[in-house]
Design an enzyme around this catalytic site. Structure first.
Site, mmCIF file in Angstrom:
data_model
loop_
_atom_site.group_PDB
_atom_site.id
_atom_site.type_symbol
_atom_site.label_atom_id
_atom_site.label_comp_id
_atom_site.label_asym_id
_atom_site.label_seq_id
_atom_site.Cartn_x
_atom_site.Cartn_y
_atom_site.Cartn_z
ATOM 1 N N LEU A 48 -52.836 81.606 19.327
ATOM 2 C CA LEU A 48 -54.206 81.975 19.626
ATOM 3 C C LEU A 48 -54.170 83.232 20.482
ATOM 4 O O LEU A 48 -53.270 83.407 21.298
ATOM 5 C CB LEU A 48 -54.927 80.853 20.394
ATOM 6 C CG LEU A 48 -55.182 79.529 19.663
ATOM 7 C CD1 LEU A 48 -55.817 78.521 20.611
ATOM 8 C CD2 LEU A 48 -56.065 79.734 18.439
ATOM 9 N N ASP A 49 -55.146 84.109 20.298
ATOM 10 C CA ASP A 49 -55.215 85.308 21.123
ATOM 11 C C ASP A 49 -55.348 84.919 22.596
ATOM 12 O O ASP A 49 -55.828 83.827 22.927
ATOM 13 C CB ASP A 49 -56.400 86.177 20.706
ATOM 14 C CG ASP A 49 -56.297 86.648 19.263
ATOM 15 O OD1 ASP A 49 -55.158 86.794 18.787
ATOM 16 O OD2 ASP A 49 -57.345 86.849 18.631
#
Length: 315
Positions: A137-138
């Protein structure tokens, strides 16, 4: 100490990496490809560094598995919001601001550092720098992320993602209101041809990779919209790029949005990995985990709803 695994090919016509992955279930295919590239695999007594070599019946394969190198990374006592855990699988609710794995500019304080403290046996699972990481995930995207505790679990979970049997659902607030209630964005994504820190819609012939995002309006919020996204593929920044491309970027996205200040202090883009559904690597039972919305996103939704209510009361 280096371990050596040997096996004799019983079936012809398959690539070296595929044959090994099918017959050495305790090692992921990506790990085997790595070993091949590093010269740790022999075919009939000769080192083979090409994963594409086609094996033949009777070939003798030997795989040297080097002892796990001590990680340069240090374990850090960073609190984890655990949604699910057993002997081979861990799912956490990642907060905004937490980088998943070390990278230039983020040598420590990452999810991997936290995992090393929480899971003593994690080093070496899936690679030294990203142990256990199945997907990412960013930094400022919150929500559910799965971590494998064994090589077998990692291989199995990555196969589910590739086969699209694992389901990843997101909730995000975008600027504007789409003209239809739902849709599918099927546009390839690749590295931006000029701004190299960004991703973009890039034609396949110029290096883009297939990217498919399904979306559906969950709630209209005046000039904003809460959207439910489902990923069919998992390209870097996929939802953020696709949303911006169709003219509805994620609220407060620092890379892909130039939208006005919304009046709520958000730690990053208003995007949350809401639900993760997958098959347990061992029991094969279906697991569905929902990550509660972070307080900042809940505040944003409450503010937008109050604004709509205020406008309605004045009409």
């Amino acid at each position: 100490m280096t371990a050596v695994k040997t096996l004799q090919v019983q079936e012809k016509g398959d690539r070296l990496d595929r044959y090994l992955a099918a017959n050495l279930s305790d090692l992921s295919r990506s790990r085997l490809q790595q070993l091949i590239e590093q010269g740790n695999v022999q075919v009939n007594g000769k080192v083979c560094t090409s994963k594409k070599v086609v094996v033949q019946v009777g070939d003798l394969l030997a795989v040297e598995i080097p002892a796990v190198q001590p990680l340069e990374l240090k374990a850090e006592d960073i609190p984890l919001d655990i949604l699910y855990e057993d002997d081979c699988l861990l799912i956490i609710n990642k907060p905004a601001g937490l980088v998943v794995h070390p990278a230039p500019g983020h040598p420590d304080g990452t999810l991997v550092n936290a995992l090393l403290a929480h899971c003593p046996n994690l080093p070496g699972i899936g690679g030294v720098q990203r142990p256990g990481i199945v997907h990412r995930l960013d930094k400022d995207t919150t929500g559910a992320i799965a971590i494998a505790k064994t090589d077998f679990a990692q291989q199995n979970l990555q196969a589910q993602l590739k086969a699209k049997t694992a389901r990843r659902e997101y909730l995000g607030v975008v600027y504007g209101v789409p003209s239809t209630a739902s849709g599918t964005i099927d546009l390839p994504i690749g590295r931006h041809l000029v701004e190299r820190k960004k991703m973009a819609v890039v034609p396949l012939e110029k290096g883009g990779r297939t990217a498919i995002t399904h979306w559906q309006i969950q709630e209209r919020l005046g000039n904003y919209t809460l959207i439910h996204f489902q990923l069919e593929t998992g390209r870097t920044h996929q939802i953020r790029v696709h949303s911006a491309y169709i003219g509805h970027p994620i609220v407060s996205d620092p890379l892909y949005s130039s939208g006005k200040d919304i009046g709520v202090n958000l730690p990053g883009q208003a995007l949350h990995a809401w639900r993760l559904q997958l098959q347990h690597p061992i029991t094969e039972q279906s697991i569905s985990v929902t990550a509660p919305l972070p307080s900042a996103l809940m505040t944003l939704l409450e503010v937008l709803r109050r604004r709509i209510a205020a406008i309605s009361s004045n009409i």
